[in-house]
Design an enzyme around this catalytic site. Structure first.
Site, PDB file in Angstrom:
ATOM      1  CD  GLU A 113      -2.844  -1.204   2.403  1.00 52.55           C
ATOM      2  OE1 GLU A 113      -2.545  -0.534   3.401  1.00 52.55           O
ATOM      3  OE2 GLU A 113      -3.812  -1.963   2.370  1.00 52.55           O
ATOM      4  CG  HIS A 241      -8.655   5.932   2.409  1.00 49.44           C
ATOM      5  ND1 HIS A 241      -8.614   5.788   1.037  1.00 49.44           N
ATOM      6  CD2 HIS A 241      -8.040   4.832   2.903  1.00 49.44           C
ATOM      7  CE1 HIS A 241      -8.005   4.655   0.730  1.00 49.44           C
ATOM      8  NE2 HIS A 241      -7.645   4.062   1.854  1.00 49.44           N
ATOM      9  NE  ARG A 288      -4.236   5.650   3.635  1.00 50.37           N
ATOM     10  CZ  ARG A 288      -4.691   4.675   4.386  1.00 50.37           C
ATOM     11  NH1 ARG A 288      -5.227   4.948   5.551  1.00 50.37           N
ATOM     12  NH2 ARG A 288      -4.597   3.446   3.984  1.00 50.37           N
ATOM     13  CG  HIS A 349      -9.668   6.127   6.471  1.00 50.33           C
ATOM     14  ND1 HIS A 349     -10.582   5.152   6.159  1.00 50.33           N
ATOM     15  CD2 HIS A 349      -8.471   5.477   6.622  1.00 50.33           C
ATOM     16  CE1 HIS A 349      -9.971   3.972   6.107  1.00 50.33           C
ATOM     17  NE2 HIS A 349      -8.695   4.149   6.410  1.00 50.33           N
ATOM     18  NE  ARG A 384      -4.145   4.804  10.000  1.00 51.34           N
ATOM     19  CZ  ARG A 384      -4.676   3.919   9.152  1.00 51.34           C
ATOM     20  NH1 ARG A 384      -4.215   2.684   9.100  1.00 51.34           N
ATOM     21  NH2 ARG A 384      -5.666   4.264   8.365  1.00 51.34           N
ATOM     22  CG  LEU A 390      -6.454  -3.342  11.346  1.00 53.48           C
ATOM     23  CD1 LEU A 390      -6.654  -4.228  10.121  1.00 53.48           C
ATOM     24  CD2 LEU A 390      -7.665  -3.466  12.270  1.00 53.48           C
TER      25      LEU A 390
HETATM   26  P1  FAD Z   1     -13.300  -0.069  16.462  1.00 52.29           P
HETATM   27  O1  FAD Z   1     -13.087  -1.300  15.684  1.00 52.29           O
HETATM   28  O2  FAD Z   1     -13.859   1.115  15.770  1.00 52.29           O
HETATM   29  O3  FAD Z   1     -14.263  -0.456  17.664  1.00 52.29           O
HETATM   30  C1  FAD Z   1     -14.742   0.515  18.554  1.00 52.29           C
HETATM   31  C2  FAD Z   1     -15.683  -0.166  19.512  1.00 52.29           C
HETATM   32  O4  FAD Z   1     -16.016   0.715  20.578  1.00 52.29           O
HETATM   33  C3  FAD Z   1     -17.004  -0.582  18.898  1.00 52.29           C
HETATM   34  O5  FAD Z   1     -17.305  -1.868  19.390  1.00 52.29           O
HETATM   35  C4  FAD Z   1     -18.010   0.430  19.447  1.00 52.29           C
HETATM   36  O6  FAD Z   1     -19.317  -0.049  19.567  1.00 52.29           O
HETATM   37  C5  FAD Z   1     -17.405   0.672  20.823  1.00 52.29           C
HETATM   38  N1  FAD Z   1     -17.779   1.939  21.434  1.00 52.29           N
HETATM   39  C6  FAD Z   1     -17.488   3.193  21.005  1.00 52.29           C
HETATM   40  N2  FAD Z   1     -17.986   4.099  21.868  1.00 52.29           N
HETATM   41  C7  FAD Z   1     -18.605   3.410  22.866  1.00 52.29           C
HETATM   42  C8  FAD Z   1     -19.303   3.777  24.023  1.00 52.29           C
HETATM   43  N3  FAD Z   1     -19.515   5.053  24.348  1.00 52.29           N
HETATM   44  N4  FAD Z   1     -19.802   2.797  24.810  1.00 52.29           N
HETATM   45  C9  FAD Z   1     -19.640   1.491  24.493  1.00 52.29           C
HETATM   46  N5  FAD Z   1     -18.975   1.083  23.398  1.00 52.29           N
HETATM   47  C10 FAD Z   1     -18.470   2.033  22.602  1.00 52.29           C
HETATM   48  N6  FAD Z   1      -6.521  -0.064   9.446  1.00 52.29           N
HETATM   49  C11 FAD Z   1      -5.559  -0.938   9.076  1.00 52.29           C
HETATM   50  O7  FAD Z   1      -4.560  -1.103   9.779  1.00 52.29           O
HETATM   51  N7  FAD Z   1      -5.715  -1.639   7.920  1.00 52.29           N
HETATM   52  C12 FAD Z   1      -6.785  -1.509   7.113  1.00 52.29           C
HETATM   53  O8  FAD Z   1      -6.886  -2.175   6.090  1.00 52.29           O
HETATM   54  C13 FAD Z   1      -7.783  -0.577   7.483  1.00 52.29           C
HETATM   55  N8  FAD Z   1      -8.872  -0.381   6.677  1.00 52.29           N
HETATM   56  C14 FAD Z   1      -9.863   0.437   7.119  1.00 52.29           C
HETATM   57  C15 FAD Z   1     -11.020   0.563   6.343  1.00 52.29           C
HETATM   58  C16 FAD Z   1     -12.076   1.340   6.789  1.00 52.29           C
HETATM   59  C17 FAD Z   1     -13.313   1.467   5.957  1.00 52.29           C
HETATM   60  C18 FAD Z   1     -11.959   2.019   8.022  1.00 52.29           C
HETATM   61  C19 FAD Z   1     -13.079   2.865   8.525  1.00 52.29           C
HETATM   62  C20 FAD Z   1     -10.802   1.915   8.783  1.00 52.29           C
HETATM   63  C21 FAD Z   1      -9.747   1.132   8.340  1.00 52.29           C
HETATM   64  N9  FAD Z   1      -8.594   0.982   9.090  1.00 52.29           N
HETATM   65  C22 FAD Z   1      -7.625   0.110   8.689  1.00 52.29           C
HETATM   66  C23 FAD Z   1      -8.501   1.549  10.424  1.00 52.29           C
HETATM   67  C24 FAD Z   1      -8.812   0.457  11.442  1.00 52.29           C
HETATM   68  O9  FAD Z   1      -9.841  -0.361  10.930  1.00 52.29           O
HETATM   69  C25 FAD Z   1      -9.259   1.031  12.769  1.00 52.29           C
HETATM   70  O10 FAD Z   1      -8.368   2.021  13.191  1.00 52.29           O
HETATM   71  C26 FAD Z   1      -9.300  -0.074  13.814  1.00 52.29           C
HETATM   72  O11 FAD Z   1     -10.105  -1.136  13.378  1.00 52.29           O
HETATM   73  C27 FAD Z   1      -9.834   0.482  15.114  1.00 52.29           C
HETATM   74  O12 FAD Z   1     -10.030  -0.575  16.004  1.00 52.29           O
HETATM   75  P2  FAD Z   1     -10.551  -0.236  17.449  1.00 52.29           P
HETATM   76  O13 FAD Z   1     -10.654  -1.526  18.171  1.00 52.29           O
HETATM   77  O14 FAD Z   1      -9.714   0.823  18.039  1.00 52.29           O
HETATM   78  O15 FAD Z   1     -12.000   0.426  17.232  1.00 52.29           O
HETATM   79  C1  SIN Z   2      -7.109   0.636   2.870  1.00 51.68           C
HETATM   80  O1  SIN Z   2      -7.371  -0.549   2.695  1.00 51.68           O
HETATM   81  O2  SIN Z   2      -6.823   1.429   1.979  1.00 51.68           O
HETATM   82  C2  SIN Z   2      -7.167   1.146   4.259  1.00 51.68           C
HETATM   83  C3  SIN Z   2      -5.925   0.815   4.929  1.00 51.68           C
HETATM   84  C4  SIN Z   2      -5.778   1.614   6.168  1.00 51.68           C
HETATM   85  O3  SIN Z   2      -6.580   2.486   6.474  1.00 51.68           O
HETATM   86  O4  SIN Z   2      -4.781   1.359   6.853  1.00 51.68           O
END
Ligand code: FAD
Ligand code: SIN
Length: 521
Positions: A113, A241, A288, A349, A384, A390
């Site tokens: 990427e 993004h 990005r 994003h 980032r 992840l």
């Molecule tokens: P999340 O997975 O967002 O989970 C947050 C959790 O907190 C949820 O369960 C929600 O319900 C809960 N929550 C929030 N507020 C409250 C509250 N007040 N009370 C109770 N529960 C609450 N990153 C990569 O490294 N690689 C990728 O390929 C990539 N692709 C992406 C594609 C998209 C479309 C998006 C949007 C992001 C992408 N990212 C990627 C970024 C990455 O997915 C996220 O940064 C990561 O998944 C965040 O994980 P997390 O556990 O911190 O939060």
């Molecule tokens: C993507 O698949 O382009 C998202 C990757 C990321 O947000 O890290």
């Protein structure tokens, strides 16, 4: 109701679930999540998770790429630690039951990427996050020490403030005793007491009108720590993004993964001409921040709302088999990506900043950890590197878990915490007060605090936000608490922090770009 646990986890994305699995052998774990367990950014991640898996790559290269993308302001020690820990965390995910695609010989199939000098992205087709979420949730359900409660909305973390003591940002020993949470099914506000609490609440993309993040991404954890007077950092670095699918009615905006550019797709203007050569020698695979700004500039100059990503050169088989979700989604909208270009535009994003934590995931508030997107570890600096988030979530969930396991041995619950007092509150019967304010907020942020900023735009946003803040606080102070109102309040707090930190930054770095700082460097 009052509940007592050893480990309280707010959020069921990769960060919350990974932490819960690690601490579960050492005590009682409760995970609160505000919607369905699987809903969060994790589920939508497409590209994958970055890690150095084979000798063709090296830690030094991944470290260098991360530092370059971060525009010189990453915490080098954190970068080194995270990247060196990566292979171990990947092996654990595999042990939990997560499947990553493999080549015929059994090696992991690696993608590339933007900003990466090597192929090092482990993935599961173009739906890696859904596979990670599936695998982790399965492991959680199989664990007897973990209770996962859906539709529980954490409102605020409990500190000395709730015991009637004055807490300011200068109070040296702010302590977290658990959280107050709204049970969205019964509308009761419960008290959760915990020895340690982990915030894993994800991002805040919904501060903006167009975002790839799901509706749950409303910056709740960051806002809670702000109200509790904890330390927050780098919130001006909102990552846009470059390529979300242009389909204005759709929320969240559907992502076209950067891995598609890694496989050869090229950004083109509305006349079908390449333009990235005007901006960066790495062309469509530049980091990005650079690509998003280039697209923004091209769109503004041409007065159009989208440009194109041309994936036709990738080849039909690879497109259909390697990117099945994107292929199917576009086809549903009448775009055959093997024959036609994909209309794309940038979308909010990922929030690089958040709750400041040390290498153990410990925040400035005692007994409160943060991991995943709501945290600010220093890994990302000003921008980032793709697929490092992840990874960061897995690494910091691990580090926080190791520390928390030790910490609970010398920690007791704080039984003096009072229950939530909702006396005298009246039902807010005008939802429009919330929905319209949310729209206003998103428009302010999109128009004045987007990819390109200026002093005047930031000032204007700040003034407009002030009015919205006062109106919403008034509503909050007299209304029965609801999830919608609480989320609005949190979004306003996050917008305020983004603007304030953007105003304070006096240089263009990473994702913060102001035309005034170009004119007067
Ligand atoms: P999340 O997975 O967002 O989970 C947050 C959790 O907190 C949820 O369960 C929600 O319900 C809960 N929550 C929030 N507020 C409250 C509250 N007040 N009370 C109770 N529960 C609450 N990153 C990569 O490294 N690689 C990728 O390929 C990539 N692709 C992406 C594609 C998209 C479309 C998006 C949007 C992001 C992408 N990212 C990627 C970024 C990455 O997915 C996220 O940064 C990561 O998944 C965040 O994980 P997390 O556990 O911190 O939060
Ligand atoms: C993507 O698949 O382009 C998202 C990757 C990321 O947000 O890290």
């Amino acid at each position: 109701m009052r509940y007592e646990v050893d480990f309280l986890v707010i959020g069921s994305g990769i960060a919350g679930l990974s932490f819960a699995l690690k601490v579960a052998p050492y005590g009682k774990v409760c995970i609160l999540t505000k919607g369905d367990a699987s809903e969060g950014s994790t589920k939508y991640a497409q590209g994958g998770i970055a890690a150095v898996m084979y000798d063709t790559d090296s830690f030094d290269k991944h470290i260098a790429d991360t530092l370059v993308a971060g525009d010189g302001i990453c915490d080098r020690e954190v970068v080194e630690m995270t990247i060196r820990e990566a292979p171990e965390r990947i092996q654990e995910l595999v042990q939990y039951g997560v499947n990553f695609d493999k080549e015929q010989g059994g090696k992991f199939d690696l993608h590339r990427e933007g900003g990466h000098s090597e192929f090092r992205i482990l993935h599961h087709k173009d739906n890696t996050g859904a596979e990670i979420e599936r695998g982790l949730l399965q492991a959680i359900h199989d664990h007897p020490n973990i209770e996962l409660k859906e539709n529980q909305f954490a409102i605020d973390i409990i500190t000395q403030h709730h015991l009637g003591q004055r807490v300011t940002k200068h109070t040296p020993d702010i302590d977290c005793y658990g959280v107050y949470a709204l049970n969205c099914k019964t509308n009761e506000i419960d008290t959760y007491l915990a020895k340690v609490t982990l915030l894993a609440t994800g991002g805040m993309g919904n501060v903006y009108t167009t975002t790839t993040t799901p509706i749950i991404s409303t910056g709740d954890g960051v806002a809670m720590v702000h109200r509790a007077r904890g330390v927050l950092k780098d919130l001006e670095f909102m990552q846009f993004h470059p390529t979300s699918l242009y389909n204005p009615a759709e929320k969240p905006a559907f992502l076209i993964t950067e891995a598609m550019r890694g496989a050869g797709a090229i950004l083109k203007d509305r006349n079908g001409k390449e333009f990235m050569q005007k901006y960066d020698s790495r062309l469509s695979l530049a980091p990005r921040d650079i690509v998003a700004r280039a697209i923004d500039n091209e769109m503004k100059q041409a007065g159009v709302e989208y440009l194109y990503l041309d994936a036709r050169g990738i080849g039909k088989n690879e497109l259909i088999n390697g990117f099945p979700t994107i292929y199917a989604k576009c086809l549903e909208l009448g775009i055959n990506i093997t024959k036609e270009m994909i209309p794309v535009r940038p979308a909010a994003h990922y929030q690089c900043g958040g709750i400041k934590v040390d290498k153990r995931g410990q925040s400035s508030i005692h007994h409160l950890y943060a991991a995943g997107e709501c945290s600010c570890t220093g890994l990302h600096g000003g921008n980032r590197l793709a697929s490092n988030s992840l990874l960061e979530a897995a690494v910091y969930a691990h580090n926080a878990a190791m520390d928390a396991i030790e910490k609970i041995k010398t920690t007791s619950l704080c039984h003096q915490v009072p229950d939530w007092n909702a006396e005298g509150m009246v039902l807010n019967e005008e939802m429009v007060l919330i929905t319209q304010t949310k729209k206003e907020l998103q428009e302010i942020m999109t128009n004045y605090v987007g990819i390109v900023r200026s002093d005047l735009r930031l000032r204007r946003a700040f003034d407009r936000l002030n009015l919205i803040f006062r109106e919403t606080e008034e509503l909050y102070n007299r209304s029965v608490l609801t999830e919608e109102l609480s989320e609005l309040r949190n979004l306003i707090a996050c917008a305020y922090l983004i603007i304030k930190q953007a105003m304070a930054r006096r240089e263009n770095v990473g994702l913060h770009y102001s035309i005034d700082l170009v004119k007067n460097p």
